[in-house]
Scaffold this motif. Structure first.
Motif, PDB file in Angstrom:
ATOM      1  N   MET A  45     -20.732  -1.119   6.906  1.00 35.15           N
ATOM      2  CA  MET A  45     -22.190  -1.325   6.776  1.00 35.15           C
ATOM      3  C   MET A  45     -22.852  -1.347   8.150  1.00 35.15           C
ATOM      4  O   MET A  45     -23.965  -0.852   8.315  1.00 35.15           O
ATOM      5  CB  MET A  45     -22.476  -2.627   6.017  1.00 35.15           C
ATOM      6  CG  MET A  45     -22.254  -2.528   4.523  1.00 35.15           C
ATOM      7  SD  MET A  45     -23.248  -1.228   3.743  1.00 35.15           S
ATOM      8  CE  MET A  45     -24.887  -1.891   3.907  1.00 35.15           C
ATOM      9  N   ALA A  46     -22.160  -1.907   9.145  1.00 35.13           N
ATOM     10  CA  ALA A  46     -22.709  -1.944  10.504  1.00 35.13           C
ATOM     11  C   ALA A  46     -22.889  -0.530  11.059  1.00 35.13           C
ATOM     12  O   ALA A  46     -23.882  -0.245  11.740  1.00 35.13           O
ATOM     13  CB  ALA A  46     -21.800  -2.762  11.419  1.00 35.13           C
ATOM     14  N   ASP A  47     -21.929   0.356  10.753  1.00 34.40           N
ATOM     15  CA  ASP A  47     -22.044   1.749  11.199  1.00 34.40           C
ATOM     16  C   ASP A  47     -23.272   2.424  10.574  1.00 34.40           C
ATOM     17  O   ASP A  47     -24.014   3.132  11.263  1.00 34.40           O
ATOM     18  CB  ASP A  47     -20.785   2.545  10.826  1.00 34.40           C
ATOM     19  CG  ASP A  47     -19.548   2.071  11.568  1.00 34.40           C
ATOM     20  OD1 ASP A  47     -19.688   1.631  12.720  1.00 34.40           O
ATOM     21  OD2 ASP A  47     -18.453   2.137  10.978  1.00 34.40           O
ATOM     22  N   PHE A  48     -23.460   2.198   9.266  1.00 34.33           N
ATOM     23  CA  PHE A  48     -24.623   2.787   8.594  1.00 34.33           C
ATOM     24  C   PHE A  48     -25.927   2.196   9.128  1.00 34.33           C
ATOM     25  O   PHE A  48     -26.917   2.913   9.303  1.00 34.33           O
ATOM     26  CB  PHE A  48     -24.524   2.596   7.078  1.00 34.33           C
ATOM     27  CG  PHE A  48     -23.611   3.584   6.415  1.00 34.33           C
ATOM     28  CD1 PHE A  48     -24.017   4.890   6.194  1.00 34.33           C
ATOM     29  CD2 PHE A  48     -22.338   3.208   6.012  1.00 34.33           C
ATOM     30  CE1 PHE A  48     -23.169   5.818   5.592  1.00 34.33           C
ATOM     31  CE2 PHE A  48     -21.482   4.121   5.399  1.00 34.33           C
ATOM     32  CZ  PHE A  48     -21.899   5.432   5.195  1.00 34.33           C
ATOM     33  N   ALA A  49     -25.932   0.901   9.404  1.00 28.58           N
ATOM     34  CA  ALA A  49     -27.142   0.253   9.943  1.00 28.58           C
ATOM     35  C   ALA A  49     -27.471   0.807  11.326  1.00 28.58           C
ATOM     36  O   ALA A  49     -28.639   1.116  11.628  1.00 28.58           O
ATOM     37  CB  ALA A  49     -26.950  -1.260  10.002  1.00 28.58           C
ATOM     38  N   PHE A  50     -26.442   0.965  12.173  1.00 34.04           N
ATOM     39  CA  PHE A  50     -26.642   1.509  13.512  1.00 34.04           C
ATOM     40  C   PHE A  50     -27.179   2.937  13.432  1.00 34.04           C
ATOM     41  O   PHE A  50     -28.158   3.286  14.089  1.00 34.04           O
ATOM     42  CB  PHE A  50     -25.324   1.478  14.296  1.00 34.04           C
ATOM     43  CG  PHE A  50     -25.386   2.190  15.612  1.00 34.04           C
ATOM     44  CD1 PHE A  50     -25.988   1.602  16.707  1.00 34.04           C
ATOM     45  CD2 PHE A  50     -24.858   3.474  15.756  1.00 34.04           C
ATOM     46  CE1 PHE A  50     -26.061   2.261  17.930  1.00 34.04           C
ATOM     47  CE2 PHE A  50     -24.922   4.140  16.959  1.00 34.04           C
ATOM     48  CZ  PHE A  50     -25.521   3.536  18.064  1.00 34.04           C
ATOM     49  N   ALA A  51     -26.525   3.767  12.607  1.00 40.67           N
ATOM     50  CA  ALA A  51     -26.946   5.164  12.471  1.00 40.67           C
ATOM     51  C   ALA A  51     -28.361   5.251  11.901  1.00 40.67           C
ATOM     52  O   ALA A  51     -29.173   6.053  12.363  1.00 40.67           O
ATOM     53  CB  ALA A  51     -25.968   5.929  11.586  1.00 40.67           C
ATOM     54  N   GLY A  52     -28.652   4.413  10.904  1.00 42.39           N
ATOM     55  CA  GLY A  52     -29.988   4.409  10.309  1.00 42.39           C
ATOM     56  C   GLY A  52     -31.058   4.026  11.319  1.00 42.39           C
ATOM     57  O   GLY A  52     -32.116   4.660  11.406  1.00 42.39           O
ATOM     58  N   ALA A  53     -30.778   2.981  12.112  1.00 45.66           N
ATOM     59  CA  ALA A  53     -31.741   2.552  13.136  1.00 45.66           C
ATOM     60  C   ALA A  53     -31.940   3.648  14.179  1.00 45.66           C
ATOM     61  O   ALA A  53     -33.074   3.903  14.617  1.00 45.66           O
ATOM     62  CB  ALA A  53     -31.254   1.266  13.801  1.00 45.66           C
TER      63      ALA A  53
END
Length: 198
Positions: A45-53
């Motif tokens: 989830m942290a990877d998706f949050a980073f990529a999304g941001a």
């Protein structure tokens, strides 16, 4: 007639905006789809949050840049610079440029991005100042590559030194293209001002 041209340009702008944000959403969905078919891709989830941001931040910054001016050269310059910044962060976070993503030498690329951001702020986003800022960013990118090669940072990686040489050249070229486009936008702005005062 002028009104219909303006409406057509506005409609085209909206279409490009929708296409860009749809592409951004699809880019974020790619790892999710890949995770269904292979164990090689394993995002948290942290990877998706980073990529999304990162994607949303880049998109919003480009939206602001396109609203600042009607100059296509300025918009292209901003697009190239933002693409370079996006890719630099993305590649560094994913696999690293100097060795692996865990190599602390990769933090030097934060200095490259800092030069771009500080230069843009000093230039107040005016095209002539932006051209100088992006030229300085290209020099900083090249300097990081030279330092990494001279100090043999990441020399244990199988891709050393090819990856550093190739990616240093690639990113320096993007920064220089952006600087050239900002310079072109500045010239257009100057000639438009000259025509107004004649």
């Amino acid at each position: 007639m002028a009104g219909s041209t303006e409406n057509g340009q506005r409609q085209l702008g909206r279409s490009w905006r929708v296409a860009a944000w749809t592409s951004a959403a699809l880019l974020l969905l790619l790892p999710l789809v890949a995770m269904q078919f292979t164990d090689e891709v394993n995002w948290t989830m942290a990877d998706f949050a980073f990529a999304g941001a990162l994607i949303v931040g880049t998109g919003l910054t480009f939206e602001l840049a396109t609203r600042m001016t009607g100059s296509n050269a300025y918009r292209a310059a901003a697009g190239v610079a933002l693409a370079a910044a996006f890719l630099l962060v993305w590649i560094n976070a994913a696999v690293g440029i100097i060795g692996s993503e865990d190599n602390p030498a990769n933090l030097m690329y934060g200095g490259v991005l800092a030069i771009a951001v500080i230069g843009a702020l000093i230039a107040r986003f005016k095209p002539d100042g932006m051209a100088r800022a992006l030229f300085a960013t290209a020099l900083a990118q090249a300097l990081v590559g030279v330092i990494a090669l001279a100090a043999r940072f990441g020399s244990t990686a199988p891709s050393f030194p090819e990856a550093i040489v190739f990616l240093t050249g690639f990113f320096a070229a993007l920064w220089l293209i952006s600087a050239w486009l900002f310079h072109k936008a500045a010239r257009q702005q100057t000639s438009a001002a000259d025509r107004r005062f004649r």
